[in-house]
Design an enzyme around this catalytic site. Structure first.
Site, mmCIF file in Angstrom:
data_model
loop_
_atom_site.group_PDB
_atom_site.id
_atom_site.type_symbol
_atom_site.label_atom_id
_atom_site.label_comp_id
_atom_site.label_asym_id
_atom_site.label_seq_id
_atom_site.Cartn_x
_atom_site.Cartn_y
_atom_site.Cartn_z
ATOM 1 N N HIS A 1 1.971 -0.876 0.299
ATOM 2 C CA HIS A 1 3.083 -1.654 0.854
ATOM 3 C C HIS A 1 2.875 -3.160 0.666
ATOM 4 O O HIS A 1 3.793 -3.948 0.898
ATOM 5 C CB HIS A 1 3.246 -1.331 2.345
ATOM 6 N N ASP B 1 7.820 -2.629 -1.802
ATOM 7 C CA ASP B 1 8.654 -2.599 -0.600
ATOM 8 C C ASP B 1 9.263 -1.212 -0.425
ATOM 9 O O ASP B 1 9.288 -0.396 -1.358
ATOM 10 C CB ASP B 1 9.770 -3.642 -0.698
#
Length: 501
Positions: free
Chosen positions: A472, A476
């Site tokens: 992450h 995204d």
């Protein structure tokens, strides 16, 4: 004739190294492939072998110097003054060439692969006194990633085993001795001390630690005795100092001491079996935990209707096998679908290097494969440029080599994305762990008939859950979901792959 000794390829993205230790000095005789010096990079330790036999000439790059790839390290003088006999092998220096069949031949650890410095002797197939043929398998070594079989360098009788099962040996260690005849067998014990002496001497002398390690220990105020060396002969390397510092800072260097086992009754203890983890299993455990500790890992899920892929496969599988000599499986469809999705969401095919994001304009696809000794991930290079048949052939070949423990280090390095198929074991859904430094891994699962609402009607369809674990920090949620949707679309309508849609 003068031969140059230059810095070898240091590995992907590594451009320079520090000369840690020279094992030879000017004037010393050297054998071809004998280790001359050790280089230290920020990731691995690299040993530099002699490109030819001869006499050590000038050392251009002294210990502690920083050198780039292909930089000149030293020179070797070849020719009559090069002391050719000792360069061949320590244990065979006094043996005339005409008596090669009767001399003792050392069984040495073969090349283990880049960045691999030691191995464990797992199995001896022969015992002392057995007759062996040239190239017959003598023993098997186990490294962090692969198993290596050691063939007999010559025919004869195995007269000595110097590294028993379970022993840890370095990349230049002697494993045993083969004598060519009864006369050679009698002389083997006399030859053994010649090769054993250096080991005794190295154990009794002060080991010269890597210059970068000395500097790091001085800056951190760490005592030499508090650091365990992983280099040649126990030499302390820079990464060993970093590990010692981290262990002190985290106050958890030994989980067993911090969290001892719960008490076990004597009856239960008698029925337990304690088996040391293999080197491969230890490496798998360490890398997976490192992945969790480093990446901001998150998993997103979707499901795919496999009806069209299964129909296409059933229609063409016989013709595909006849033309290409390999079966048409599901992995080629998934590989193609992932390549297609990675083009649209390139951050899933990228990696973090410090404060930079490195985007890969190619796809080296890792295909996770379960083996009797543990999970390995062979890499199919440039999968984005391959046809279905080429992908299936590569997967079949890599899978067979993985199961046989024949994969080389190079075949498991450089992957940019990984596919893991837990469905072959019956997994319905799972959350795969990233294979660092990659930023994405796709988990495939079991195909199961489930009732689905299609155009207002409930129908039975072969469905598979998909899981994308991603980092992450650079991927995204939108990118991760888009990736899975594109994979789903390509598999539910495989014609999209042909149209590049």
């Amino acid at each position: 004739m003068t031969t140059e000794v230059r810095v070898p390829t240091l590995g992907e993205s590594v451009t320079e190294a520090t000369v840690a230790t020279w094992f030879k000095k000017p004037g010393d005789p050297v054998a071809a492939d004998e280790m001359l010096c050790e280089l230290e990079t920020d990731k691995v330790t690299v040993e530099v072998p002699a490109p030819a036999a001869g006499t050590m000439g000038e050392i251009v790059a002294a210990e502690g110097e920083t050198v780039g790839v292909d930089a000149l390290l030293a020179t070797i003088t070849e020719g009559e003054g090069a002391a050719p006999a000792p360069a061949k092998s320590d244990s065979k220096a006094a043996a005339p060439a005409a008596e090669a069949s009767d001399e003792a031949v050392d069984v040495m650890v073969p090349t283990l692969g880049e960045s691999v410095t030691e191995a464990t002797v797992s199995t001896w197939f022969k015992k002392v006194g057995d007759t062996v043929a040239q190239d017959e398998m003598l023993c098997e070594l186990e490294t962090d990633k692969v198993s290596v079989e050691v063939p007999a360098p010559a025919a004869g009788v195995l007269t000595e085993i110097t590294a028993a099962e379970g022993a840890t040996v370095d990349a230049a260690a002697k494993l045993g001795v083969i004598s060519g005849s009864a006369g050679a067998a009698a002389s083997a014990p006399a030859a053994a001390p010649a090769t054993a002496t250096p080991a005794v001497a190295s154990g009794g002398k002060d080991i010269e630690d890597a210059p970068a390690a000395k500097k790091a220990m001085a800056e951190a105020g760490i005592n030499r005795d508090a650091v365990t060396g992983s280099g040649r002969d126990g030499r302390v390397m820079k990464e060993d100092v970093a590990k010692a510092i981290a262990a002190g800072a985290n106050a958890a260097p030994a989980p067993a001491a911090a969290a001892p086992r719960a008490p076990v009754s004597s009856d239960d203890a008698a029925r337990e079996e304690r088996v040391k983890m293999t080197r491969l299993r230890q490496t798998i455990a360490r890398r997976l935990k490192d992945s969790q500790n480093t990446a901001a890992m998150l998993t997103t899920f979707n499901e795919v209707d496999m009806t069209e892929v299964m129909a296409l496969r059933n229609e063409y599988k016989d013709l595909f096998l006849k033309k290409h000599g390999v079966k048409l499986g599901f992995m080629s469809f998934f590989t193609k679908a992932c390549v297609h999705a990675l083009k649209e969401v390139p951050e899933v095919n990228a990696e973090i290097d410090g404060t930079d994001v490195v985007y890969k304009n190619f796809v080296h696809m890792g295909i996770a494969a379960g083996t009797p000794t543990g999970l390995v991930v062979p890499v199919i290079r440039d999968a984005d440029a391959m046809s279905f048949a080429e992908i299936e052939k590569a997967i079949a070949e890599k899978g067979a080599r993985a199961r046989d423990g024949k994969l080389s280090m190079a075949e498991m390095q450089g992957g940019t994305f990984t596919i893991s198929n837990g469905g072959v074991y019956g997994s319905l859904m799972s959350s795969p762990i990233l294979n660092p430094p990659q930023s994405g891994i796709l988990g495939m699962h079991k195909i199961q008939d489930r009732p689905m609402a299609i155009n207002g009607e409930v129908v039975i369809r072969p469905m598979m859950y998909l899981a994308l674990s991603y980092d992450h920090r650079i991927v995204d949620g939108k990118g991760a979901v888009t990736f899975l949707v594109r994979v789903k679309e390509a598999l539910e309508d495989p014609r999209r792959l042909l149209m590049d849609l």
